[in-house]
Write an enzyme that holds these catalytic residues in place. Structure first.
Site, PDB file in Angstrom:
ATOM      1  N   HIS A 223      -5.852   3.897  16.191  1.00  0.00           N
ATOM      2  CA  HIS A 223      -4.484   4.279  15.828  1.00  0.00           C
ATOM      3  C   HIS A 223      -3.448   3.889  16.897  1.00  0.00           C
ATOM      4  O   HIS A 223      -2.353   3.437  16.587  1.00  0.00           O
ATOM      5  CB  HIS A 223      -4.434   5.787  15.558  1.00  0.00           C
ATOM      6  CG  HIS A 223      -3.333   6.206  14.637  1.00  0.00           C
ATOM      7  ND1 HIS A 223      -3.454   7.242  13.750  1.00  0.00           N
ATOM      8  CD2 HIS A 223      -2.080   5.721  14.467  1.00  0.00           C
ATOM      9  CE1 HIS A 223      -2.314   7.381  13.071  1.00  0.00           C
ATOM     10  NE2 HIS A 223      -1.465   6.464  13.500  1.00  0.00           N
TER      11      HIS A 223
ATOM     12  N   LYS B 258      -7.575   5.713  10.209  1.00  0.00           N
ATOM     13  CA  LYS B 258      -7.389   5.410  11.638  1.00  0.00           C
ATOM     14  C   LYS B 258      -8.083   6.432  12.542  1.00  0.00           C
ATOM     15  O   LYS B 258      -8.028   7.645  12.278  1.00  0.00           O
ATOM     16  CB  LYS B 258      -5.884   5.374  11.965  1.00  0.00           C
ATOM     17  CG  LYS B 258      -5.101   4.532  10.969  1.00  0.00           C
ATOM     18  CD  LYS B 258      -3.646   4.364  11.307  1.00  0.00           C
ATOM     19  CE  LYS B 258      -2.901   3.721  10.142  1.00  0.00           C
ATOM     20  NZ  LYS B 258      -2.435   4.672   9.124  1.00  0.00           N
TER      21      LYS B 258
ATOM     22  N   TYR C 221      -2.705  12.479  10.145  1.00  0.00           N
ATOM     23  CA  TYR C 221      -1.649  12.848   9.189  1.00  0.00           C
ATOM     24  C   TYR C 221      -1.924  14.232   8.568  1.00  0.00           C
ATOM     25  O   TYR C 221      -1.050  14.813   7.925  1.00  0.00           O
ATOM     26  CB  TYR C 221      -1.478  11.793   8.083  1.00  0.00           C
ATOM     27  CG  TYR C 221      -1.125  10.397   8.568  1.00  0.00           C
ATOM     28  CD1 TYR C 221      -0.579  10.190   9.840  1.00  0.00           C
ATOM     29  CD2 TYR C 221      -1.331   9.280   7.764  1.00  0.00           C
ATOM     30  CE1 TYR C 221      -0.268   8.911  10.283  1.00  0.00           C
ATOM     31  CE2 TYR C 221      -1.014   8.002   8.200  1.00  0.00           C
ATOM     32  CZ  TYR C 221      -0.484   7.819   9.468  1.00  0.00           C
ATOM     33  OH  TYR C 221      -0.181   6.555   9.884  1.00  0.00           O
TER      34      TYR C 221
ATOM     35  N   GLY D 290       0.843  -1.191   0.000  1.00  0.00           N
ATOM     36  CA  GLY D 290       0.000   0.000   0.000  1.00  0.00           C
ATOM     37  C   GLY D 290       0.878   1.240   0.000  1.00  0.00           C
ATOM     38  O   GLY D 290       2.054   1.176   0.384  1.00  0.00           O
ATOM     39  N   LEU D 291       0.317   2.360  -0.406  1.00  0.00           N
ATOM     40  CA  LEU D 291       1.059   3.620  -0.340  1.00  0.00           C
ATOM     41  C   LEU D 291       0.902   4.218   1.053  1.00  0.00           C
ATOM     42  O   LEU D 291      -0.219   4.497   1.481  1.00  0.00           O
ATOM     43  CB  LEU D 291       0.523   4.616  -1.389  1.00  0.00           C
ATOM     44  CG  LEU D 291       1.254   5.974  -1.397  1.00  0.00           C
ATOM     45  CD1 LEU D 291       2.659   5.822  -2.005  1.00  0.00           C
ATOM     46  CD2 LEU D 291       0.461   7.019  -2.170  1.00  0.00           C
TER      47      LEU D 291
ATOM     48  N   ASP E  58      -2.899   3.853   2.522  1.00  0.00           N
ATOM     49  CA  ASP E  58      -2.998   3.880   3.979  1.00  0.00           C
ATOM     50  C   ASP E  58      -3.038   5.324   4.467  1.00  0.00           C
ATOM     51  O   ASP E  58      -2.107   6.091   4.200  1.00  0.00           O
ATOM     52  CB  ASP E  58      -1.797   3.157   4.603  1.00  0.00           C
ATOM     53  CG  ASP E  58      -1.939   3.105   6.113  1.00  0.00           C
ATOM     54  OD1 ASP E  58      -2.658   2.217   6.598  1.00  0.00           O
ATOM     55  OD2 ASP E  58      -1.366   3.976   6.802  1.00  0.00           O
TER      56      ASP E  58
END
Ligand code: A2P
Length: 317
Positions: free
Chosen positions: A110, A77, A48, A16-17, A43
């Site tokens: 998370h 997450k 983020y 996955g990226l 992902d």
């Protein structure tokens, strides 16, 4: 692309990226390039700070017909400040709005760490909530409702030790299907992998390339550079591959998913091509010998004076 198959038949591409540390200004191009190059697994996480840009890239890729929604695997997450049951659904809905999606494939808790709603860094003990006060099982129940509501196809966890995973498996109605943890040759977590495999829980490895782009405040001075490890470099040279490809392929050959982060199209392409490599038993044995229990993401950001979290109770080590 090799996939992991879930009990309901859903398949998740093993590569996955990763999008942690991908700046908002760069991640849009990165996700568009990745999908055009053949990535089908992205992902993400609310924390983020870049899900809006990722959403724009996803929406354009879907609208232009490069890919269909059911061909994509999108993970996100739940952030630590939304562990209270009343906040869980809102956390996912924010992510769905930002990503411009109506469901996720996988939603992860998370961290096994709770923070008061809306609180952030720098942390103090007043901003943290201990797991006795807000147990993982309570948050998990609220995550189970998200599956029942059709907002995510699967739920799982991240940064969970064997002990925490075991106690969640004991009480869960909907089992966690994934534990996303730091995994690479310096932190192989073989015991955790064996436990997870025995329980039909998959692992996804984060920081597979050593995450050297972490902010300086999260880095140790003496940090070993995984991509420059002589054993990894030697194996890469012998296969006419790159060190990054060896690290990615090693993760796949152990049966784990892996989410290398890049915002550079050439490296995004190179990382996906790792799927074509085959490491020999000797290569795998040489890499097995590199294990040194070295965490790049050691969890010390959750440890404050007199606070509820310690490195010992976070990792149960
Ligand atoms: P960039 O985004 O400029 O490509 P991790 O996945 O362990 O968090 O590591 C991410 C870091 O590794 C980033 O600095 C990323 O830089 C770099 N990186 C990603 N792919 C490669 C590659 N194939 N070769 C070297 N460095 C890479």
């Amino acid at each position: 692309m090799q996939t992991l198959r879930y009990p309901n038949g859903d398949t998740m591409p093993m590569i996955g990226l990763g999008t942690w540390k991908s700046a908002p200004g760069e991640v849009y191009e990165a996700v568009k390039a990745a999908i055009a190059l053949g990535y089908r697994h992205i992902d993400c996480a609310l924390i983020y700070g870049n899900e809006t840009e990722i959403g724009r890239a996803l929406s354009e890729s879907l609208q232009s017909g490069v890919v269909t929604r059911d061909e994509l695997w999108i993970t996100s997450k739940l952030w630590n400040d939304s562990h209270a049951p009343k906040d869980v659904e809102a956390g996912l809905k924010q992510t769905l709005t930002d990503l411009q999606l109506d469901y996720l494939d996988l939603y992860l808790m998370h961290w096994p760490v709770a923070i008061k709603k809306g609180e952030g860094f720098p942390l103090t003990k007043e901003k943290l909530i201990g797991l006795e006060e807000l147990p993982i099982a309570t948050t998990w129940q609220a995550m189970e409702s998200l599956v029942q509501a059709g907002l995510t196809r699967h739920i799982g966890v991240s940064n969970f030790s064997i002990a925490k995973l075991r106690s969640l498996l004991d009480t869960a109605t909907i089992r966690p299907v994934m534990n996303q943890v730091e995994l690479h040759p310096y932190l192989q977590q073989t015991e955790l992998l064996e436990f997870a495999q025995a329980q039909n829980v998959f692992l996804t490895g984060y920081s597979p390339l050593g995450s050297s782009d972490r902010p300086a405040s999260l880095k140790a001075k003496d940090e070993p550079v995984l991509l420059e490890d002589p054993t990894i470099v030697e194996i890469a040279d012998r296969h006419q591959a790159t060190p990054a490809q060896v690290l990615i392929r090693w993760a796949m050959q152990r049966g784990t998913a892996v989410i290398p982060k890049s915002v550079n199209p050439a490296r995004i392409e190179q990382n996906l091509a790792a799927a074509q490599l085959t490491l020999t038993d000797e290569d795998m044995a040489a890499i097995a010998a590199l294990d040194r229990h070295r965490r790049y993401v050691d969890g010390s950001i959750w440890v404050v004076e007199d606070g509820p979290y310690t490195l010992a109770n976070l990792w149960d080590e």
